[in-house]
Write a protein that holds these residues in place. Structure first.
Motif, short mmCIF file in Angstrom:
data_model
loop_
_atom_site.label_atom_id
_atom_site.label_comp_id
_atom_site.label_asym_id
_atom_site.label_seq_id
_atom_site.Cartn_x
_atom_site.Cartn_y
_atom_site.Cartn_z
N LEU A 17 0.80 -1.22 0.00
CA LEU A 17 0.00 0.00 0.00
C LEU A 17 0.84 1.27 0.00
O LEU A 17 0.41 2.29 -0.54
N ASP A 18 2.02 1.22 0.60
CA ASP A 18 2.88 2.40 0.63
C ASP A 18 4.01 2.32 -0.39
O ASP A 18 4.89 3.17 -0.42
N ASN B 270 0.86 2.38 -6.05
CA ASN B 270 -0.46 3.01 -6.07
C ASN B 270 -1.45 1.97 -6.58
O ASN B 270 -1.75 1.90 -7.78
N ALA C 10 -4.55 1.71 -6.36
CA ALA C 10 -5.82 2.22 -6.87
C ALA C 10 -5.67 3.01 -8.17
O ALA C 10 -6.64 3.59 -8.66
N GLU C 11 -4.50 2.99 -8.77
CA GLU C 11 -4.28 3.71 -10.02
C GLU C 11 -5.30 3.26 -11.07
O GLU C 11 -5.45 2.07 -11.32
N SER D 109 -5.93 -6.33 5.37
CA SER D 109 -5.45 -5.36 6.35
C SER D 109 -6.21 -5.52 7.66
O SER D 109 -7.42 -5.75 7.66
N LEU E 226 -8.59 3.23 6.31
CA LEU E 226 -8.03 2.99 4.98
C LEU E 226 -8.57 3.98 3.95
O LEU E 226 -7.81 4.51 3.14
N LYS E 227 -9.87 4.24 3.99
CA LYS E 227 -10.47 5.19 3.05
C LYS E 227 -9.87 6.58 3.23
O LYS E 227 -9.56 7.26 2.25
N LYS F 136 -6.90 7.41 4.69
CA LYS F 136 -5.47 7.44 4.39
C LYS F 136 -5.18 7.40 2.89
O LYS F 136 -4.30 8.10 2.41
N TYR F 137 -5.94 6.58 2.15
CA TYR F 137 -5.63 6.38 0.73
C TYR F 137 -6.63 7.02 -0.23
O TYR F 137 -6.47 6.92 -1.44
N SER F 138 -7.69 7.64 0.28
CA SER F 138 -8.71 8.29 -0.55
C SER F 138 -9.37 7.31 -1.52
O SER F 138 -9.61 7.64 -2.69
N TRP F 139 -9.66 6.12 -1.06
CA TRP F 139 -10.35 5.13 -1.89
C TRP F 139 -11.85 5.35 -1.81
O TRP F 139 -12.39 5.67 -0.75
#
Length: 181
Positions: free
Chosen positions: A78-79, A82, A84-85, A97, A104-105, A107-110
Motif C-alpha cells: 500500500l505504501d 499506487n 488504486a491507479e 489489512s 483505509l479510506k 489514508k488512501y482516498s479510496w
C-alpha cells in the motif's frame, strides 16, 4: 464486465487467485480470462495479475488499466505501489489489512473498501501467511461476482484433498467477516 486487478508479491499467489476466479466463473457458464503481468522479478517483488468476467464473450486482450475492483494480497504494498491507479470512480479496493475501513479510506482516498485481516485467517486455518484463497472470499463478498460454493471445485482441484478443504475454509471465513463500505 468485471475487470479486476490483483496486487501481490511474487510467491503469494496473486496469479493463482486470478486463475481460480476465472476457472470458477467459466464453470458457472460465464466468460472469463486471467493473466499475469510480471517480468523476471524475484520472489517477493511486486506483481500484478488480471481477471475479466462477463456474461458475454470478452474481446479485450490487454492489461486492465481501469479496473472496477482491485485486490491487494499484501498490505505492505500500500505504501509502495499506487494500487488504486486507474480505479473507476465507484470502484472498490479489496485489501488484506487489520485496519478499519474508515482508516483505509481516509489514508488512501479510496471510494469503497472491503477489508479483511486475511493474514490472520490464513495463519489460523492454513498455518502459513499465504492469503490468495482467503482474499478470494473477500473479493466475492465485495463483488457478488460468484458465490463461495462456486469456488469449491476449483480450489479442491488446485490444492488437492489435504490442502483444498483448508483453503476453501479460509476463503469461506474471509467471506463471512469481510467489512465493506
Amino acid at each position: 464486465m468485471w475487470e479486476i486487478r490483483l496486487h501481490g508479491r511474487g510467491g503469494q499467489g496473486a496469479v493463482t487467485s486470478a486463475e481460480l476466479l476465472a476457472r470458477a466463473a467459466i464453470a458457472q457458464g460465464k466468460f472469463a480470462q486471467a493473466f499475469p503481468s510480471f517480468g523476471p522479478e524475484r520472489r517477493g517483488a511486486p506483481v500484478q495479475a488480471f481477471v475479466r468476467v462477463d456474461d458475454k464473450k470478452i474481446l479485450k486482450r490487454e492489461k486492465i488499466y481501469e479496473p472496477n475492483m482491485v485486490m491487494v494480497l499484501d498490505p505492505t504494498l500500500l505504501d509502495v505501489v499506487n494500487v488504486a491507479e486507474g480505479l473507476k470512480e465507484d470502484g472498490t479496493v479489496v485489501v488484506n489489512s487489520p485496519q478499519a475501513n474508515d482508516e483505509l479510506k481516509k489514508k488512501y482516498s479510496w471510494p469503497n473498501v472491503a477489508a479483511v485481516n486475511a493474514t490472520r485467517i490464513a495463519m489460523d486455518i492454513l498455518s502459513v501467511p499465504i492469503t490468495n484463497t482467503t482474499m478470494i472470499g473477500a473479493l466475492l463478498k465485495a463483488s457478488g461476482i460468484l458465490e463461495p460454493a462456486d469456488m469449491e471445485a476449483v480450489i479442491l482441484d488446485r490444492f488437492g484433498p489435504k490442502l483444498g478443504p483448508k483453503n476453501f475454509n479460509a476463503m469461506s471465513k474471509a467471506y463471512e467477516v469481510t467489512n465493506i463500505n
